[in-house]
Design an enzyme around this catalytic site. Structure first.
Site, PDB file in Angstrom:
ATOM      1  NE  ARG A  36      -3.493  -2.343   2.727  1.00  0.00           N
ATOM      2  CZ  ARG A  36      -3.130  -3.509   3.243  1.00  0.00           C
ATOM      3  NH1 ARG A  36      -1.886  -3.661   3.689  1.00  0.00           N
ATOM      4  NH2 ARG A  36      -3.973  -4.521   3.315  1.00  0.00           N
ATOM      5  CE  LYS A  57      -8.221   1.818   1.314  1.00  0.00           C
ATOM      6  NZ  LYS A  57      -8.230   2.611   2.583  1.00  0.00           N
ATOM      7  CG  HIS A 121      -5.941 -13.003  16.048  1.00  0.00           C
ATOM      8  ND1 HIS A 121      -5.179 -12.042  15.411  1.00  0.00           N
ATOM      9  CD2 HIS A 121      -7.016 -12.352  16.569  1.00  0.00           C
ATOM     10  CE1 HIS A 121      -5.739 -10.865  15.550  1.00  0.00           C
ATOM     11  NE2 HIS A 121      -6.859 -11.026  16.245  1.00  0.00           N
ATOM     12  CB  ILE A 123      -5.048 -18.738  19.571  1.00  0.00           C
ATOM     13  CG1 ILE A 123      -5.297 -19.752  20.690  1.00  0.00           C
ATOM     14  CG2 ILE A 123      -5.978 -17.537  19.638  1.00  0.00           C
ATOM     15  CD1 ILE A 123      -4.922 -19.243  22.060  1.00  0.00           C
ATOM     16  CG  ASP A 151      -0.689 -16.799  11.882  1.00  0.00           C
ATOM     17  OD1 ASP A 151      -1.864 -17.053  11.562  1.00  0.00           O
ATOM     18  OD2 ASP A 151      -0.379 -15.828  12.593  1.00  0.00           O
TER      19      ASP A 151
END
Length: 205
Positions: A36, A57, A121, A123, A151
């Protein structure tokens, strides 16, 4: 290097997507991270990558990414389901313009299902996969291994494996495909041994 000559676009994200891109770069792929604009990158796994700032965007930025995808071999996309489609950059759009593209979608809960649009997340993904309850001592609370299992292993590494297999299949068919990498399913797959060995006497306490 096994992936020399493979051109990868990695849309900037956190943890699993950068790790996936790093793995591909480590094995010779040319990886360009799409950042970005005017945003400080938190990617500590930029080894071997180049970067370009694109404002998705704006219509101009969307067209820039579309043009890049026309000559890319792989796109790594870490957004929630539907985000790319809203920009006209979904698999149907980009594979129509580049039929050899391997379009890798990396999410927590996958593209479909009751949790698909939910944030999460590591977990959370471990818990839904059924693996979290197997980590730790009997009678005590689970001990999650920071964010390595869902992850990085179940997400980033499994996505890289899916991309490699899609590239191998493309060498035979000439066609790209969508790789739908879910951290829940990836973590569950990694936990196969834990699940299948429950009845053989290894886990007694």
């Amino acid at each position: 290097m096994a992936l020399k000559g493979v051109k990868v676009l990695e849309l900037a994200g956190l943890a699993p997507a950068p790790f996936c891109g790093m793995v591909l770069a480590d094995f010779g792929a040319t990886v360009v991270r799409v950042d970005r604009p005017q945003e400080h990158s938190l990617d500590t796994m930029a080894r071997g990558k180049r970067s370009i700032a694109v404002n998705l965007k704006e219509k101009k930025g969307i067209e820039v990414l579309r043009r890049l995808c026309k000559s890319a071999d792989v796109l790594i996309e870490p957004y929630r389901p539907g985000v790319m489609e809203k920009m006209g950059l979904g698999p149907g759009d980009l594979l129509r313009e580049n039929e050899r593209l391997v379009y890798a979608r990396l999410t927590g809960f996958g593209q479909k299902g009751p949790y698909a649009l939910m944030a999460g997340h590591d977990i959370n993904y471990l818990a839904v996969s059924g693996i979290l309850s197997m980590l730790g001592r009997h009678g005590e609370k689970p001990t999650p291994p920071i964010n390595l299992l869902a992850d990085f292993a179940g997400g980033g590494l499994m996505c890289a494996l899916g991309i490699a297999m899609a590239l191998l299949e493309r060498a035979q068919s000439g066609n790209g495909q969508v790789v739908d990498a879910s951290m829940v399913r990836g973590a569950a797959y990694l936990g196969t041994f834990l699940k299948t060995s429950q009845g053989i006497g290894l886990w007694t306490g």
